[in-house]
Design an enzyme around this catalytic site. Structure first.
Site, mmCIF file in Angstrom:
data_model
loop_
_atom_site.group_PDB
_atom_site.id
_atom_site.type_symbol
_atom_site.label_atom_id
_atom_site.label_comp_id
_atom_site.label_asym_id
_atom_site.label_seq_id
_atom_site.Cartn_x
_atom_site.Cartn_y
_atom_site.Cartn_z
ATOM 1 N N LEU A 103 -15.217 -23.570 -1.766
ATOM 2 C CA LEU A 103 -14.411 -24.619 -2.398
ATOM 3 C C LEU A 103 -13.184 -23.941 -2.994
ATOM 4 C CD1 LEU A 103 -17.164 -26.671 -4.304
ATOM 5 C CD2 LEU A 103 -16.027 -27.286 -2.163
ATOM 6 N N ASP A 104 -12.024 -24.594 -2.919
ATOM 7 C CA ASP A 104 -10.822 -23.964 -3.451
ATOM 8 C C ASP A 104 -10.823 -23.998 -4.975
ATOM 9 O OD1 ASP A 104 -9.503 -26.379 -4.461
ATOM 10 O OD2 ASP A 104 -9.092 -26.889 -2.377
ATOM 11 N N LYS A 105 -9.859 -23.327 -5.554
ATOM 12 C CA LYS A 105 -9.803 -23.138 -7.002
ATOM 13 C C LYS A 105 -9.776 -24.454 -7.757
ATOM 14 C CE LYS A 105 -7.250 -20.256 -10.302
ATOM 15 N NZ LYS A 105 -6.140 -19.265 -10.436
ATOM 16 N N THR A 107 -11.128 -27.318 -6.860
ATOM 17 C CA THR A 107 -12.232 -28.200 -6.470
ATOM 18 C C THR A 107 -13.503 -27.729 -7.156
ATOM 19 O OG1 THR A 107 -11.226 -28.600 -4.311
ATOM 20 C CG2 THR A 107 -13.554 -29.140 -4.537
#
Length: 231
Positions: A103-105, A107
């Site tokens: 998951l990106d930063k 999210t």
């Protein structure tokens, strides 16, 4: 069966020399028997250290509630990592733990953690089609026509040659929706909405395969049972 020193070292209890010292100190047992030779063969499930069973002796699987602001990387310099939220001993396992499904930063939500390569492949292979559910907040009122658009299997993402697989969109309020995907392309949820003219303001993954976060708080983790066939 593995050698005792190899087993303990692979589970993060120390270097081969350190675990040899642990064994020689009489801290390791198999049942009621004190194990004295670092090179003796053992059954992992029978071994205890200081009276406690070994942690995840056949492989580790855990669920983490990733908070906003953390990154799913082992590299320094990109901000706090999810691995800082986990026991330090897990980083010393061989192989060290890694995430399944990044998951990106910006999210939050469910991340699986494991040291088993076959599990990583099982859940991330393009052929896996693991169901994932995302809770989405966008910048303007959602159009019900998006439900059919996402379900059509015709949504194209910029720079890609194949359309997204059909996805299930449930609009839960004018600005929020639940999106179920069966694939995991790079920043897919944000890019799908962007392709239709919406900007994702908040993104949270609530489900990954058979696992849901439940009441697990941000930053907390929970051990899971290994699948019957991790391969």
């Amino acid at each position: 069966m593995p050698r005792l020193d190899q087993l303990l070292s692979s589970l993060g209890y120390g270097s081969r020399k350190q675990v040899a010292d642990i064994v020689k100190a009489g801290r390791v047992r198999s049942g009621d028997l004190i194990l004295k030779k670092p090179d003796q063969k053992v059954e992992a499930a029978d071994v205890t250290l200081d009276g406690a069973a070994l942690e995840a002796p056949y492989g580790l699987l855990a669920m983490l509630h990733k908070p906003l602001g953390h990154v799913c990387t082992h590299s320094d310099g990109e901000g706090p990592t999810i691995y800082e939220l986990l026991p330090a001993q897990w980083m010393a396992r061989k192989p060290a733990v890694t995430s399944i499904g990044r998951l990106d930063k910006n999210t939050s939500g469910l991340i699986l953690i494991t040291d088993l390569g076959p599990l990583v492949h099982r859940y991330t292979s393009p052929k896996a089609e693991v169901e994932k559910i995302y809770e989405v907040t966008v910048d303007r009122e959602l159009d019900p026509a998006l439900i059919a658009t996402f379900a059509s299997g015709g949504v194209m993402l910029r720079g890609e040659e194949k359309p997204c697989l059909p996805a299930k969109l449930e609009i839960t309020s004018p600005l929020t929706a639940s999106l179920t995907l069966m694939e995991g392309r790079y920043h897919q949820v944000r890019r799908m909405f962007a392709s239709q003219g919406w900007h994702v303001e908040k993104l949270h993954r609530s489900r990954f395969g058979d696992y849901t976060l439940g009441n697990l708080a941000p930053g907390e983790w929970q051990m899971l049972e290994l699948p019957a066939d991790p391969a």
